[in-house]
Design an enzyme around this catalytic site. Structure first.
Site, PDB file in Angstrom:
ATOM      1  N   LYS A  82      46.886  24.905  21.690  1.00 17.14           N
ATOM      2  CA  LYS A  82      46.249  25.674  22.896  1.00 17.14           C
ATOM      3  C   LYS A  82      45.343  24.731  23.875  1.00 17.14           C
ATOM      4  O   LYS A  82      45.390  25.059  25.067  1.00 17.14           O
ATOM      5  CB  LYS A  82      45.112  26.663  22.305  1.00 17.14           C
ATOM      6  CG  LYS A  82      45.887  27.677  21.164  1.00 17.14           C
ATOM      7  CD  LYS A  82      47.167  28.247  22.000  1.00 17.14           C
ATOM      8  CE  LYS A  82      47.995  29.202  20.855  1.00 17.14           C
ATOM      9  NZ  LYS A  82      49.378  29.677  21.833  1.00 17.14           N
ATOM     10  N   HIS A 107      48.188  23.802  26.127  1.00 18.58           N
ATOM     11  CA  HIS A 107      48.417  24.864  26.580  1.00 18.58           C
ATOM     12  C   HIS A 107      47.422  25.139  28.094  1.00 18.58           C
ATOM     13  O   HIS A 107      48.006  25.285  29.345  1.00 18.58           O
ATOM     14  CB  HIS A 107      48.391  26.412  26.231  1.00 18.58           C
ATOM     15  CG  HIS A 107      48.977  27.463  26.721  1.00 18.58           C
ATOM     16  ND1 HIS A 107      49.648  28.048  26.169  1.00 18.58           N
ATOM     17  CD2 HIS A 107      48.614  28.081  27.800  1.00 18.58           C
ATOM     18  CE1 HIS A 107      50.129  29.350  26.929  1.00 18.58           C
ATOM     19  NE2 HIS A 107      49.470  29.208  28.168  1.00 18.58           N
ATOM     20  N   ALA A 122      52.721  34.343  16.546  1.00 21.34           N
ATOM     21  CA  ALA A 122      52.373  35.219  17.408  1.00 21.34           C
ATOM     22  C   ALA A 122      53.713  35.327  18.381  1.00 21.34           C
ATOM     23  O   ALA A 122      54.433  34.564  18.798  1.00 21.34           O
ATOM     24  CB  ALA A 122      51.246  34.996  18.153  1.00 21.34           C
ATOM     25  N   MET A 179      53.320  28.873  26.663  1.00 18.32           N
ATOM     26  CA  MET A 179      53.371  29.347  25.417  1.00 18.32           C
ATOM     27  C   MET A 179      53.803  28.628  24.252  1.00 18.32           C
ATOM     28  O   MET A 179      55.178  28.518  24.354  1.00 18.32           O
ATOM     29  CB  MET A 179      53.780  30.973  25.286  1.00 18.32           C
ATOM     30  CG  MET A 179      52.868  31.597  23.997  1.00 18.32           C
ATOM     31  SD  MET A 179      50.895  31.608  24.167  1.00 18.32           S
ATOM     32  CE  MET A 179      50.709  32.859  25.597  1.00 18.32           C
ATOM     33  N   ALA A 214      50.261  32.470  32.330  1.00 17.35           N
ATOM     34  CA  ALA A 214      49.506  32.282  31.113  1.00 17.35           C
ATOM     35  C   ALA A 214      50.569  32.297  30.217  1.00 17.35           C
ATOM     36  O   ALA A 214      50.226  31.232  29.204  1.00 17.35           O
ATOM     37  CB  ALA A 214      48.714  33.305  30.773  1.00 17.35           C
ATOM     38  N   ARG A 246      54.001  21.199  19.120  1.00 15.83           N
ATOM     39  CA  ARG A 246      55.260  21.426  19.834  1.00 15.83           C
ATOM     40  C   ARG A 246      54.993  20.744  21.231  1.00 15.83           C
ATOM     41  O   ARG A 246      54.112  20.700  21.915  1.00 15.83           O
ATOM     42  CB  ARG A 246      55.447  22.999  19.836  1.00 15.83           C
ATOM     43  CG  ARG A 246      55.757  23.651  18.686  1.00 15.83           C
ATOM     44  CD  ARG A 246      55.641  25.036  18.839  1.00 15.83           C
ATOM     45  NE  ARG A 246      55.696  25.879  17.630  1.00 15.83           N
ATOM     46  CZ  ARG A 246      55.105  27.045  17.579  1.00 15.83           C
ATOM     47  NH1 ARG A 246      54.452  27.784  18.466  1.00 15.83           N
ATOM     48  NH2 ARG A 246      55.310  27.717  16.361  1.00 15.83           N
ATOM     49  N   ASP A 302      57.722  31.059  13.454  1.00 16.00           N
ATOM     50  CA  ASP A 302      56.521  31.176  14.477  1.00 16.00           C
ATOM     51  C   ASP A 302      55.711  32.246  13.861  1.00 16.00           C
ATOM     52  O   ASP A 302      56.024  33.060  13.158  1.00 16.00           O
ATOM     53  CB  ASP A 302      57.053  31.211  15.948  1.00 16.00           C
ATOM     54  CG  ASP A 302      55.646  31.220  16.757  1.00 16.00           C
ATOM     55  OD1 ASP A 302      54.912  30.475  16.548  1.00 16.00           O
ATOM     56  OD2 ASP A 302      55.775  32.161  17.835  1.00 16.00           O
ATOM     57  N   ASP A 345      59.660  32.542  19.379  1.00 15.45           N
ATOM     58  CA  ASP A 345      60.058  33.682  20.525  1.00 15.45           C
ATOM     59  C   ASP A 345      59.514  32.737  21.825  1.00 15.45           C
ATOM     60  O   ASP A 345      59.878  33.449  22.715  1.00 15.45           O
ATOM     61  CB  ASP A 345      58.932  34.728  20.436  1.00 15.45           C
ATOM     62  CG  ASP A 345      57.557  34.281  20.389  1.00 15.45           C
ATOM     63  OD1 ASP A 345      56.839  34.776  21.534  1.00 15.45           O
ATOM     64  OD2 ASP A 345      57.276  33.387  19.693  1.00 15.45           O
TER      65      ASP A 345
END
Length: 264
Positions: A51, A54, A12, A47, A43, A158, A10, A184
């Site tokens: 986006k 999200h 970030a 993750m 928020a 994802r 991944d 992460d």
């Protein structure tokens, strides 16, 4: 003999942007712009998704949807989703390049993996346009992958496995048993599991931890241990095969996985 031939990273919170802060602030401010307050924890919760998904996930949270209903006297709709996404993108692009510094130990560990002829792929919740900023900026700071894939042009991002499969095609990796997904977020873990590959979560620097490197260093040892255990437990509960504290553990873990596969 079966062995790990490809690690799919991944970006970030895993390879760059310790603590995954670039998108968090943009999500918070995009909702602030319409008078809806969201917390950093809210928020961070979705993750790893694309986006736009999200933003949808944020609107779907009961507290946020109720806050929107109370303020505007109606339920949110897709126009609202796209409005917040547009604002998110504006805010993100304004600062994205600043959040491309490699996490400590990443460059050195990737060099070790490459010395073992392991290919380095990547997946992300960022779009192609976002990665057009991130990839060269990270490269200027010493971090490069052999392949990067976004969900643009694929059926979905994802937690679906398509970005992993595209990496396997691009890098000519014929077996899912030879692939390790490293990330992460819970979405990273679900992505790896849905692709049927070895799936490893990382604690320090992660979105799940949600702390800067300075904040981690300042925590009392007992509190740091407790928070790390919470992250580890969430990742294992999501189905991760392994969870490491940091990327420096990855080469030894790969040796263990190779031994495990050789003995099966």
């Amino acid at each position: 003999m079966k062995k790990i031939e490809c690690v799919i990273m991944d970006w970030a919170g895993t390879a760059i942007d310790y603590g995954c802060f670039a998108p968090v602030s943009a999500f918070i401010e995009s909702f602030n712009a319409i008078g809806i307050t969201i917390t950093a924890e809210e928020a961070r919760r979705p993750m790893g998704l694309t986006k736009i998904d999200h933003v949808r996930a944020l609107f779907q949270m009961e507290r946020i949807s109720e806050a929107f209903r109370k303020k505007f006297g109606r339920d949110y709709n897709e126009d609202d989703v796209h409005g917040r996404y547009a604002e998110f993108q504006r805010l993100l692009f304004a600062t994205l390049r600043e959040y491309t510094g490699p996490i400590s130990g990443v460059i050195e560990t990737i060099d070790i993996l490459r010395s073992r002829d392991i290919k380095i792929g990547s997946t992300t919740g960022y779009t192609k346009e976002m990665m057009d900023v991130v990839v060269p900026a990270a490269a200027e700071k010493g971090y490069r992958v052999d392949n990067h894939v976004t969900s643009d042009g694929l059926p979905a991002g994802r937690p679906y496995p398509y970005m992993i499969y595209k990496n396997m095609c691009d890098l000519a990796v014929p077996s899912r048993f030879s692939v390790l997904k490293y990330g992460d977020t819970i979405s990273d873990i679900k992505e790896g599991l849905n692709a049927g590959v070895w799936t490893v979560g990382v604690v320090l620097g992660s979105n799940e931890m949600g702390l800067t490197e300075e904040e981690v260093k300042a925590l009392p040892a007992d509190e740091l241990k407790r928070r790390m255990m919470e992250v580890r437990n969430r990742m294992y509960a999501a189905g991760a095969h392994y969870v490491v504290d940091s990327i420096e553990e990855l080469p030894a873990l790969i040796d263990s996985i190779n031994t495990r596969m050789a003995n099966e």
